[in-house]
Design a protein around this motif. Structure first.
Motif, short mmCIF file in Angstrom:
data_model
loop_
_atom_site.label_atom_id
_atom_site.label_comp_id
_atom_site.label_asym_id
_atom_site.label_seq_id
_atom_site.Cartn_x
_atom_site.Cartn_y
_atom_site.Cartn_z
N ASP A 63 83.54 -5.12 -53.30
CA ASP A 63 83.12 -6.53 -53.38
C ASP A 63 81.94 -6.81 -52.43
O ASP A 63 81.86 -7.89 -51.84
CB ASP A 63 84.30 -7.46 -53.09
N PHE A 64 81.03 -5.86 -52.34
CA PHE A 64 79.87 -6.02 -51.46
C PHE A 64 79.04 -7.25 -51.87
O PHE A 64 78.95 -7.57 -53.06
CB PHE A 64 79.00 -4.75 -51.50
N PRO A 65 78.42 -7.93 -50.89
CA PRO A 65 77.55 -9.07 -51.20
C PRO A 65 76.16 -8.61 -51.64
O PRO A 65 75.77 -7.48 -51.35
CB PRO A 65 77.46 -9.82 -49.86
N ASP A 66 75.44 -9.48 -52.33
CA ASP A 66 74.11 -9.12 -52.82
C ASP A 66 73.02 -9.80 -51.99
O ASP A 66 72.99 -11.02 -51.85
CB ASP A 66 73.95 -9.54 -54.28
N MET A 67 72.09 -9.01 -51.46
CA MET A 67 71.10 -9.53 -50.51
C MET A 67 70.04 -10.42 -51.14
O MET A 67 69.40 -11.20 -50.45
CB MET A 67 70.43 -8.39 -49.76
N SER A 68 69.80 -10.30 -52.44
CA SER A 68 68.74 -11.11 -53.06
C SER A 68 69.33 -12.30 -53.81
O SER A 68 68.62 -12.97 -54.56
CB SER A 68 67.89 -10.27 -54.01
N GLY A 124 66.54 -11.28 -34.02
CA GLY A 124 67.29 -11.48 -32.79
C GLY A 124 68.69 -12.05 -32.96
O GLY A 124 69.29 -12.51 -31.99
N ILE A 125 69.23 -12.03 -34.16
CA ILE A 125 70.60 -12.52 -34.37
C ILE A 125 71.51 -11.31 -34.55
O ILE A 125 71.21 -10.43 -35.36
CB ILE A 125 70.65 -13.43 -35.62
N ARG A 130 75.29 -13.12 -38.69
CA ARG A 130 74.46 -13.41 -39.86
C ARG A 130 75.32 -13.63 -41.09
O ARG A 130 76.49 -13.22 -41.12
CB ARG A 130 73.52 -12.22 -40.13
N PRO A 131 74.74 -14.22 -42.16
CA PRO A 131 75.47 -14.28 -43.43
C PRO A 131 75.89 -12.86 -43.85
O PRO A 131 75.20 -11.89 -43.52
CB PRO A 131 74.45 -14.86 -44.41
N GLY A 475 78.48 -1.36 -40.25
CA GLY A 475 77.82 -2.51 -39.64
C GLY A 475 77.49 -3.54 -40.70
O GLY A 475 78.08 -3.55 -41.78
N GLY A 476 76.55 -4.43 -40.38
CA GLY A 476 76.19 -5.49 -41.31
C GLY A 476 75.51 -4.93 -42.56
O GLY A 476 74.85 -3.90 -42.51
#
Ligand code: FRU
Ligand code: FRU
Ligand code: FRU
Length: 492
Positions: A63-68, A124-125, A130-131, A475-476
Motif C-alpha cells: 500500500d505504498f503512497p504515490d509521490m506524484s 531541511g525537514i 514529511r507527508p 526510511g521515508g
C-alpha cells in the motif's frame, strides 16, 4: 554473511589503481558473479528470500503512497549534485529530476515515451515529519516539445525519448543536465526499422527557486557529447540491442582539474561473434568448479557483455569529451550495468551499478539490485563487494525459483522480488530507488513512484543494510535529502 555453498572461488582482485587513461579494464568475472549463488540458501522454500538479510532491502508494503499524486509514472531519479556528489537544495528547495511518463501507458511501455520531469519540496525537514509520499510537488517537464529531437541527423524517428543522467549545479544556479538523448526507428510491430540511436548529451539551464516553488530557464538547446565508438563501446551496427547511456560526472581528488564521466556501455564486439576469454571467466588455477571457455562461449552467455565506460572532459565547459577504455567489463556475466556512479569514502573508490536479474548471462543468477566494486582509484582492479559477489543491495529474491517478470511475478518468489530498481547511492550510504512491482502472481501492484530510502553501511569491501534506520530499515518514501544548501555557506 552465511557460510558459503559449494562453488568456485572468486577471482583475486588487488584493488590497485591505474592511471585513468591506462588500458586496464577490471573484470567482473563469472567466478565472482557465481558467489551470488554461493550466498543463496538452497533450502529456502517458496516465497522465502534465499539471500543474506544484510544484503536484502526490507519488504516494501503493497500500500505504498504515490509521490506524484498519480499525475505521472516516475522511475529513475537523480538529485542536483556537485563534482563530489554532494546533494544541493537551492534557496531552501530540494530538487530532483526523474524520468516520467503518462499514466495512461502500461508501465512497461514507458521506455520509449520517457521524458525528464522534476520535483521540488522544502529542504531541511526530517523524513518522518514529511507527508508519507515524501511531500514533493511535481514541477512538470524540463524540456519543451522538440528540443531533444534536434540533435538527430535522421529525423524520421518513431519515438524520441530522454533517458537517465545526472545534474551538476554551479555558481549562479547554472545547471548542467547530462542525460541520454534517444531516437528510436521502429516499425508498427515494435521491431527496429534501424537500430535505435542513444547519445550522451548535455543541456544547460538555470534554476530559479524561492519559497513558492522552482522553475528553470534555458534547457532550450542540446549538445551531443558522445556516441558509442565501436572500439571500446558497442554500436548499433554491432548489436541493435546495444546499451549506451546514463552519464554520471564527477571529479577525482587524485587528478585535480579534470572532470570524468562514467556511463553504461557494452563491450564492443559484434553480437553474433562475441566471445569471452579465460580472464572474463576468472577462475583460479585448478578450481574444481571452473567452467571452460568453450563451454561458456557455447552457452549463449556471450549475448551479455555489459561494461562501465569512462570519458574525460577536454574543455572547461564540459561540452567536449574523449572516451577512455572501460573501467569494468562484465563479459558473459550481465548485459546491463546501468546508472553507474563513483562514490568516494575513506580514500576508496566505489563503483556502483544496477543490474536486473533477467539480464544476467546463462549460468549466472542474482537479484535485481545495486552491485558495488571497490578499488584505490577510478580505474583500478575493482574487487566486487561482499565476498566477491558484488551484491550491495538486492530485492528479496529466491534463487531456487524462476523470477517471472514485473508484469507477471512468479508465484514462488517473495513479494519483493521486483519491488525496487534503479538504485542510486547517496551521501551517508542512503539508497534511493523506484518501485516496480510489489506482490505475487494474481495479486500485485505496479509502482511508478519512488521507494522508501534505505541505508547501507559501507566498510571496506563489505556492506550491510542498516535495519536500525527508519522503520525496520525502511526510511521515508522518495526521501532524497540535500546535504548542502546553496545559500547557507555551501561549497558553491
Ligand atoms: C596516474 C595516477 C597513478 C595512480 C592513479 C590514481 O595518473 O596518479 O599514479 O595510480 O593515477 O588514480
Ligand atoms: C528492461 C530494459 C531497461 C532498459 C530498457 C531498454 O526494462 O532493458 O533496463 O532501459 O528495457 O528498452
Ligand atoms: C534504468 C534504465 C536506465 C535508462 C532508463 C530508461 O531503470 O533502464 O538505464 O536510462 O531506465 O527508461
Amino acid at each position: 554473511l552465511p557460510d558459503l555453498q559449494d562453488g568456485p572461488e572468486p577471482t583475486v582482485h588487488t584493488q590497485e589503481a591505474f592511471a585513468p587513461e591506462d588500458d586496464f579494464t577490471a573484470k567482473w568475472t563469472r567466478a565472482d558473479a557465481r558467489q551470488l549463488k554461493r550466498l543463496s540458501d538452497p533450502t529456502a522454500g517458496s516465497k522465502q528470500n534465499s539471500m543474506p538479510t544484510s544484503l536484502t532491502m526490507p519488504d516494501v508494503p503493497q500500500d505504498f503512497p504515490d509521490m506524484s499524486n498519480e499525475e505521472v509514472w516516475v522511475w529513475d531519479s537523480w538529485p542536483l549534485t556537485d563534482e563530489d556528489a554532494n546533494q544541493y537544495s537551492v534557496n531552501g528547495q530540494e530538487i530532483i529530476f526523474s524520468l516520467v511518463a503518462d499514466r495512461n501507458l502500461v508501465f512497461d511501455e514507458r521506455h520509449v515515451f520517457a521524458k525528464i520531469g522534476y520535483f521540488y519540496r522544502p529542504a531541511g525537514i526530517p523524513a518522518d515529519e514529511r507527508p508519507a509520499n515524501g511531500g514533493w510537488t511535481y514541477g512538470g517537464l524540463v524540456f519543451d516539445e522538440g528540443v531533444t529531437g534536434e540533435i538527430f541527423p535522421d529525423q524520421s524517428y518513431s519515438h524520441q525519448t530522454q533517458w537517465s543522467g545526472s545534474a551538476r549545479i554551479s555558481k549562479g544556479g547554472e545547471i548542467k543536465l547530462f542525460f541520454t538523448d534517444v531516437a528510436f526507428y521502429r516499425n508498427e510491430d515494435g521491431s527496429n526499422r534501424k537500430p535505435y540511436d542513444p547519445r550522451i548529451a548535455l543541456s544547460v539551464g538555470k534554476v530559479h527557486a524561492n519559497k513558492n516553488g522552482v522553475r528553470f530557464t534555458g534547457f532550450d538547446k542540446v549538445t551531443d557529447l558522445l556516441q558509442a565508438d565501436g572500439t571500446y563501446y558497442q554500436t548499433g551496427a554491432q548489436n541493435e540491442f546495444f546499451n549506451f547511456r546514463d552519464p554520471f560526472t564527477f571529479e577525482d581528488p587524485a587528478h585535480p582539474g579534470e572532470t570524468y564521466m562514467v556511463f553504461e556501455g557494452n563491450s564492443a564486439m559484434p553480437r553474433e561473434s562475441a566471445t569471452c576469454d579465460a580472464e572474463d571467466l576468472g577462475y583460479n588455477e585448478g578450481d574444481p568448479f571452473a567452467e571452460t571457455v568453450e563451454q561458456v562461449n557455447a552457452s549463449g552467455a556471450t549475448y551479455q557483455i555489459g561494461n562501465v565506460g569512462l570519458a574525460r572532459a577536454t574543455n572547461k565547459a564540459l561540452t567536449k569529451w574523449e572516451f577512455l577504455p572501460p573501467i569494468l567489463s562484465a563479459n558473459c556475466v550481465t548485459d546491463q550495468t546501468e546508472r553507474p556512479q563513483i562514490y568516494q569514502k575513506d580514500g576508496k573508490y566505489y563503483l556502483f551499478t544496477i543490474s536486473h536479474r533477467g539480464t544476467f548471462a546463462s549460468g549466472i543468477d542474482g537479484p535485481e539490485g545495486v552491485y558495488g566494486f571497490v578499488g584505490d582509484g577510478i580505474r583500478s582492479d575493482y574487487q566486487p563487494m561482499n565476498s566477491g559477489s558484488g551484491l550491495a543491495l538486492g530485492n528479496p529474491t529466491n534463487l531456487n525459483f524462476a523470477g517471472g517478470q514485473p508484469f507477471a511475478p512468479d508465484y514462488n518468489q517473495p513479494i519483493g522480488h521486483f519491488q525496487a530498481y534503479s538504485h542510486y547511492v547517496m551521501p551517508g550510504g542512503l539508497v534511493q530507488s523506484f518501485i516496480d512491482t510489489v506482490g505475487t502472481e494474481g495479486d500485485f501492484r505496479r509502482g511508478g513512484t519512488l521507494a522508501p530510502t534505505v541505508k547501507i553501511d559501507i566498510d571496506g569491501a563489505s556492506s550491510a543494510v542498516d535495519y536500525a534506520y527508519g522503520d525496520g530499515g525502511l526510511g521515508g518514501y522518495a526521501d532524497i535529502p540535500a546535504n548542502i544548501d546553496v545559500n547557507s555557506g555551501g561549497k558553491i
